[in-house]
Design a protein around this motif. Sequence first.
Motif, short mmCIF file in Angstrom:
data_model
loop_
_atom_site.label_atom_id
_atom_site.label_comp_id
_atom_site.label_asym_id
_atom_site.label_seq_id
_atom_site.Cartn_x
_atom_site.Cartn_y
_atom_site.Cartn_z
N ALA A 111 44.62 33.26 34.66
CA ALA A 111 43.54 32.28 34.79
C ALA A 111 43.80 31.11 33.83
N THR A 115 34.70 38.07 28.36
CA THR A 115 35.94 37.28 28.42
C THR A 115 36.05 36.40 27.19
N CYS A 118 38.51 31.98 37.03
CA CYS A 118 39.25 33.15 37.52
C CYS A 118 40.29 32.74 38.55
N SER A 176 43.41 34.45 29.13
CA SER A 176 43.35 35.11 30.43
C SER A 176 43.51 36.61 30.26
N ASN A 205 42.14 37.79 37.42
CA ASN A 205 42.29 37.42 36.02
C ASN A 205 41.28 36.34 35.68
N CYS A 206 40.63 36.46 34.51
CA CYS A 206 39.58 35.51 34.14
C CYS A 206 39.67 35.14 32.67
#
Length: 120
Positions: free
Chosen positions: A71, A35, A65, A39, A101-102
């Motif tokens: 995010a 990540t 998240c 997002s 979503n992160c």
Amino acid sequence: MNHKRLVWQVILLLLLSVVSVEATRTTLTHTMLTTTGVSQQALASNIDRNYLTIQNTHTANQIFCKFGVSAVVNEGIRLEVAPNTNSVVVWSDKVPTAALNCLADGTATGVLTITEGIGP
């Protein structure tokens, strides 16, 4: 009642119970996602999801998240740095089915491991 008929009914019931057990198995998929501070979708929505584990395996940066929306830092699910008891979240009941979503904290990067179970 005819004994042969009773035996066949019992056999049929046993076979049906085996078939229903087979139909309830969960297929697990393991993925890893790096990540960033933006997002990104970690998992697509899936109404058949019946198990989910998300874990931050990065040793320096937190990951945030949210389900169904983008995010945002300091909102939603906060996954602490590893190894920390707050670096992992597990759902085995009432599992969210929306997209996940992160993002990593700020402009940093993070490593997220995901185990998703799919089944009836």
